[in-house]
Design a protein around this motif. Structure first.
Motif, mmCIF file in Angstrom:
data_model
loop_
_atom_site.group_PDB
_atom_site.id
_atom_site.type_symbol
_atom_site.label_atom_id
_atom_site.label_comp_id
_atom_site.label_asym_id
_atom_site.label_seq_id
_atom_site.Cartn_x
_atom_site.Cartn_y
_atom_site.Cartn_z
ATOM 1 N N ALA A 140 0.830 -1.203 0.000
ATOM 2 C CA ALA A 140 0.000 0.000 0.000
ATOM 3 C C ALA A 140 0.862 1.250 0.000
ATOM 4 O O ALA A 140 2.018 1.242 0.453
ATOM 5 N N TRP A 141 0.272 2.331 -0.497
ATOM 6 C CA TRP A 141 0.887 3.656 -0.433
ATOM 7 C C TRP A 141 -0.210 4.655 -0.133
ATOM 8 O O TRP A 141 -1.347 4.502 -0.607
ATOM 9 N N GLN A 142 0.093 5.638 0.687
ATOM 10 C CA GLN A 142 -0.926 6.562 1.167
ATOM 11 C C GLN A 142 -0.393 7.980 1.142
ATOM 12 O O GLN A 142 0.742 8.247 1.546
ATOM 13 N N VAL A 143 -1.215 8.909 0.647
ATOM 14 C CA VAL A 143 -0.878 10.322 0.679
ATOM 15 C C VAL A 143 -2.172 11.100 0.880
ATOM 16 O O VAL A 143 -3.141 10.936 0.129
ATOM 17 N N GLY A 144 -2.212 11.926 1.933
ATOM 18 C CA GLY A 144 -3.432 12.659 2.230
ATOM 19 C C GLY A 144 -4.598 11.707 2.398
ATOM 20 O O GLY A 144 -4.490 10.698 3.097
ATOM 21 N N PRO A 145 -5.742 11.983 1.748
ATOM 22 C CA PRO A 145 -6.899 11.100 1.877
ATOM 23 C C PRO A 145 -6.849 9.875 0.959
ATOM 24 O O PRO A 145 -7.739 9.032 1.016
ATOM 25 N N TYR A 146 -5.822 9.779 0.127
ATOM 26 C CA TYR A 146 -5.762 8.702 -0.861
ATOM 27 C C TYR A 146 -4.986 7.492 -0.334
ATOM 28 O O TYR A 146 -3.855 7.627 0.141
ATOM 29 N N LEU A 147 -5.611 6.326 -0.434
ATOM 30 C CA LEU A 147 -4.966 5.059 -0.089
ATOM 31 C C LEU A 147 -4.932 4.193 -1.342
ATOM 32 O O LEU A 147 -5.979 3.876 -1.907
ATOM 33 N N PHE A 148 -3.730 3.811 -1.764
ATOM 34 C CA PHE A 148 -3.540 3.003 -2.969
ATOM 35 C C PHE A 148 -3.223 1.570 -2.565
ATOM 36 O O PHE A 148 -2.243 1.315 -1.850
ATOM 37 N N THR A 149 -4.052 0.626 -3.018
ATOM 38 C CA THR A 149 -3.785 -0.805 -2.858
ATOM 39 C C THR A 149 -4.246 -1.502 -4.126
ATOM 40 O O THR A 149 -4.863 -0.887 -4.997
ATOM 41 N N HIS A 150 -3.985 -2.794 -4.210
ATOM 42 C CA HIS A 150 -4.409 -3.508 -5.407
ATOM 43 C C HIS A 150 -5.919 -3.629 -5.512
ATOM 44 O O HIS A 150 -6.509 -3.346 -6.561
ATOM 45 N N ALA A 151 -6.572 -4.064 -4.427
ATOM 46 C CA ALA A 151 -8.012 -4.316 -4.490
ATOM 47 C C ALA A 151 -8.825 -3.462 -3.526
ATOM 48 O O ALA A 151 -10.004 -3.229 -3.757
ATOM 49 N N GLY A 152 -8.214 -3.001 -2.416
ATOM 50 C CA GLY A 152 -8.935 -2.173 -1.463
ATOM 51 C C GLY A 152 -8.960 -2.781 -0.072
ATOM 52 O O GLY A 152 -8.693 -3.972 0.111
#
Length: 241
Positions: A111-123
């Motif tokens: 995962a990678w996260q910046v501000g309100p955004y969370l990036f993952t493959h599926a969630g």
């Protein structure tokens, strides 16, 4: 900060020019985020798929500060051979891919996260967190915090028990777990268990076009960027202050 999102590749090489163009014009603060699943195409030949994956690794090594590589469910079977399996697995490529993944394991994260955004493959669904909250706390020694959820998910990658939590697969996806983890959850369940204050950017489930479902007032929702089966020239770009 601008963020270019590259969805599930599955051997596709259509990312080369858009990523090159983006990085040429990008600042040091801008990022390219690959959402995982670089392999296991049902149409791309083995050698082409292998070459394309090597190109991804070379890009990450050239741009360590601006390129982020996430792991998907089609990465775990090669990285942690022979523990996990899913459809499209290429046994003839597995030894070479295992070596590539293990040698470059430090380049990948969940995962990678910046501000309100969370990036993952599926969630990450609220149901998965509730089912596993105690196990995560016992394993990592701290409570789950939405403000630093990416760090928690990446810490789980370091242990066998943590990897099993990340990999959880429910009956909806053909598994036996109660819920789906961040490598497997589908939008139908993610939308029923949204994490407040997070906009999740995911791939994993093909869409005709980039799909967005966000409550702007609460900064809660998700964006599905996996559209290259139908719209190979469509890339999600985010602008973050």
């Amino acid at each position: 900060m601008r963020i270019l999102v590259v969805p599930d590749l599955h051997g596709r090489a259509n990312w080369h020019q858009p990523v090159k163009d983006f990085l040429t014009a990008a600042t040091s603060a801008d990022r390219v985020v690959f959402l995982g699943d670089y392999l296991d195409s049902f149409t791309v030949a083995d050698q082409l798929m292998l070459d394309n994956f090597i190109d991804v690794l070379l890009l990450r090594e050239r741009e360590p500060g601006r390129v982020i590589l996430l792991l998907g469910n089609h990465c775990f079977p090669y990285l942690f051979l022979p523990t996990f399996r899913c459809s499209g697995f290429r046994p003839q490529l597995a030894p070479a891919l295992h070596i590539l993944f293990k040698t470059h394991q430090s380049l990948f994260r969940v995962a990678w996260q910046v501000g309100p955004y969370l990036f993952t493959h599926a969630g990450v669904s609220d149901m998965w967190l509730e089912v596993n909250r105690l196990a995560i706390r016992l394993l990592l020694g701290h409570h789950v915090c939405h403000d630093n959820l990416a760090n928690t998910l990446n810490q789980l990658l370091a242990s066998e028990q943590g990897r099993q939590l990340l990999w959880q697969v429910s009956g909806y996806n053909g598994g036996r777990d109660r819920v789906d983890g961040p490598l497997w959850v589908r939008p139908v369940h993610l939308s029923r268990g949204l994490l407040p204050g997070l906009i999740q950017v995911v791939g994993h489930t093909p869409q005709p076009h980039v799909y967005s479902d966000i409550n702007e007032a609460t900064q809660t929702g998700f964006i599905i960027a996996d559209c290259h089966d139908h719209s190979p020239n469509e890339f999600l770009t985010l602008q973050f202050p």
